[in-house]
Each structure stands twice: as structure tokens, then as C-alpha cells.
Design a protein around this motif. Sequence first.
Motif, mmCIF file in Angstrom:
data_model
loop_
_atom_site.group_PDB
_atom_site.id
_atom_site.type_symbol
_atom_site.label_atom_id
_atom_site.label_comp_id
_atom_site.label_asym_id
_atom_site.label_seq_id
_atom_site.Cartn_x
_atom_site.Cartn_y
_atom_site.Cartn_z
ATOM 1 N N ASP A 146 70.132 -9.375 52.430
ATOM 2 C CA ASP A 146 70.436 -8.481 51.459
ATOM 3 C C ASP A 146 69.233 -7.530 51.320
ATOM 4 O O ASP A 146 69.709 -6.416 50.845
ATOM 5 C CB ASP A 146 71.067 -9.421 50.280
ATOM 6 C CG ASP A 146 71.290 -8.538 49.028
ATOM 7 O OD1 ASP A 146 72.173 -7.762 49.269
ATOM 8 O OD2 ASP A 146 70.837 -8.708 48.023
ATOM 9 N N ARG A 186 80.757 -17.165 45.012
ATOM 10 C CA ARG A 186 80.022 -15.751 44.801
ATOM 11 C C ARG A 186 79.398 -15.064 45.869
ATOM 12 O O ARG A 186 79.307 -13.890 46.235
ATOM 13 C CB ARG A 186 79.408 -15.892 43.318
ATOM 14 C CG ARG A 186 78.482 -14.352 42.941
ATOM 15 C CD ARG A 186 79.394 -13.498 42.836
ATOM 16 N NE ARG A 186 78.804 -11.921 43.092
ATOM 17 C CZ ARG A 186 79.689 -10.914 43.311
ATOM 18 N NH1 ARG A 186 80.924 -11.113 43.652
ATOM 19 N NH2 ARG A 186 78.932 -9.956 43.514
ATOM 20 N N CYS A 190 80.257 -11.731 47.610
ATOM 21 C CA CYS A 190 79.373 -10.631 47.485
ATOM 22 C C CYS A 190 79.016 -10.156 48.875
ATOM 23 O O CYS A 190 78.995 -8.874 49.307
ATOM 24 C CB CYS A 190 77.980 -10.952 47.074
ATOM 25 S SG CYS A 190 76.729 -10.037 46.549
ATOM 26 N N GLU A 193 81.897 -7.912 49.758
ATOM 27 C CA GLU A 193 81.885 -6.394 49.246
ATOM 28 C C GLU A 193 80.696 -5.730 50.060
ATOM 29 O O GLU A 193 80.941 -4.352 50.227
ATOM 30 C CB GLU A 193 81.170 -6.843 47.834
ATOM 31 C CG GLU A 193 82.176 -7.528 46.849
ATOM 32 C CD GLU A 193 81.576 -8.028 45.702
ATOM 33 O OE1 GLU A 193 80.144 -7.816 45.199
ATOM 34 O OE2 GLU A 193 82.044 -8.957 45.190
ATOM 35 N N HIS A 216 81.264 -3.093 43.854
ATOM 36 C CA HIS A 216 80.543 -4.430 44.155
ATOM 37 C C HIS A 216 79.729 -4.409 42.677
ATOM 38 O O HIS A 216 79.563 -5.516 42.673
ATOM 39 C CB HIS A 216 79.569 -3.822 45.271
ATOM 40 C CG HIS A 216 78.188 -4.812 45.379
ATOM 41 N ND1 HIS A 216 78.230 -6.094 45.513
ATOM 42 C CD2 HIS A 216 76.942 -4.655 45.296
ATOM 43 C CE1 HIS A 216 77.069 -6.713 45.395
ATOM 44 N NE2 HIS A 216 76.190 -5.818 45.324
ATOM 45 N N LEU A 220 79.374 -7.520 40.245
ATOM 46 C CA LEU A 220 78.038 -8.014 40.020
ATOM 47 C C LEU A 220 77.917 -8.397 38.408
ATOM 48 O O LEU A 220 77.316 -9.322 37.949
ATOM 49 C CB LEU A 220 77.108 -7.447 40.843
ATOM 50 C CG LEU A 220 75.469 -8.019 40.669
ATOM 51 C CD1 LEU A 220 75.443 -9.484 41.582
ATOM 52 C CD2 LEU A 220 74.528 -6.985 41.564
#
Length: 231
Positions: A146, A186, A190, A193, A216, A220
Motif C-alpha cells: 500500500d 476491510r 480496500c 478499491e 476509496h 475509509l
Amino acid sequence: MADFKRGAGAGKGRGVRNGAPLLRDIAYERLKDAIRDGRLQPGEPLSETRLSEELQISRTPVREALQRLAQEGLVQIQPNRAVMVASLSMQEVLNILHVRSILEPEIARLVAESVTPQTVEALRSCVSTMESAARRGDRPAWSKADTVFHETLAEVCPNSLLGQLGLQMRNRMQFLATDSQTTPARLNACTEEHQAIVEAIASGDPEAAQRAMQDHLQKLRDSFFMRLMRS
């Protein structure tokens, strides 16, 4: 104390002398990585002496690195000169998300306007790593991918100042992305997304990229509201 042998992104092209990164930049990158990855936890005290021993460098570059991290909001320097990893209140998290919602959709839009095959390949590689890490439940690996994803967007953004500002805001709350309250569902959502953002950028559609990033960040934000309700 964190293991600073992991995730060292020393130098990153700045503060280089005779082809070698300066010690303060080595200290900065390693400490920043440890904070973002959660190896240094919010509220954890940071001793210059201990850090210099861990990093095997003198205290002066460690002090300079901590001052720089304080400017970016990643550490807090107390009036008595004690230093600790920054802790964020829920309001501070929401404030950061507000700023991110202003900056990052525009970053995605600009990247889509001038996208290259190399950028698409790099972003897809990040998402692939995130998917694999999410399946394994490997939160540190997911967090690292990420980080590279958002660093890539910042690096290729035509407005470099905008890219760096967006990255700084994101880094201030990155440790929350994969902490113990982040559910596997989640993490998977994520990842999806991020995939949507990549596909919009790859298609060269600036408005779609902007919307995907907005979506996104809204999700979040919603996930943090859910945390607040559970706590």
C-alpha cells in the motif's frame, strides 16, 4: 524497540553525498518506515541514545531525523524534550482524511491524464501483492505494498508538490490501515478499491480515476466511524 533492518528505504534520492545517502536521511527513512508499518507504536517513547545504538550511527543525525519527522506529524516532541511516536485522536484522523479527500482525488486525476505503461505496471504489481497479502492475512506485507502504491502515485504526479503533500497526509495515519482493529473484510475491500483506482488510471480516464479515489477515501472514512461506534 523496532527492528530497523526491515523496510529500510534509506536515501530515496535526497541528501546524497558522493553517491551515498547522508546518515540523517538513513535514520529518517528507517524511522518513518517503522512508524508507518506499526513496528513503532503510537505513544512509544523514542530515545535518541537508544535509536543511535539501534541504527549504529551518532545521535546528531538521529536528532535531525526526529525533528524532520516531527515537522511531518509522525512524532511528537514534548516541552521537556521527550520524543514519542505521534498518537492521533479520532478527530485528528477525520481531519487528515478530510485533507486527503481534497488532495488525493486530484493526484489520481492528474496521473490518469499523463499515465504511462510503466506506471500502470507498477500500480498493478502493488495491487497484486496486496491481494496475495490479504489472502494470507499478512498485514505488514499488505501495508508495505500500500505504501509503494501511494509513493508511486506521488512520484509520477505531474504536480510534485501536490504529490508529496498527499503522501505526507497519508503517512500520518498509515499505521491505522493494518492495526488490530482492521478486519480481514476491510482489508479485502480496500484492496478492491485500489484495483478500481488502477483500472481507472490505466484507462486514461481522469474523472473516473478521481471518482475511484474519492470512493476509496469515503469508504475509509466510513470504516473509521464504524470503529468509533464499536469502541
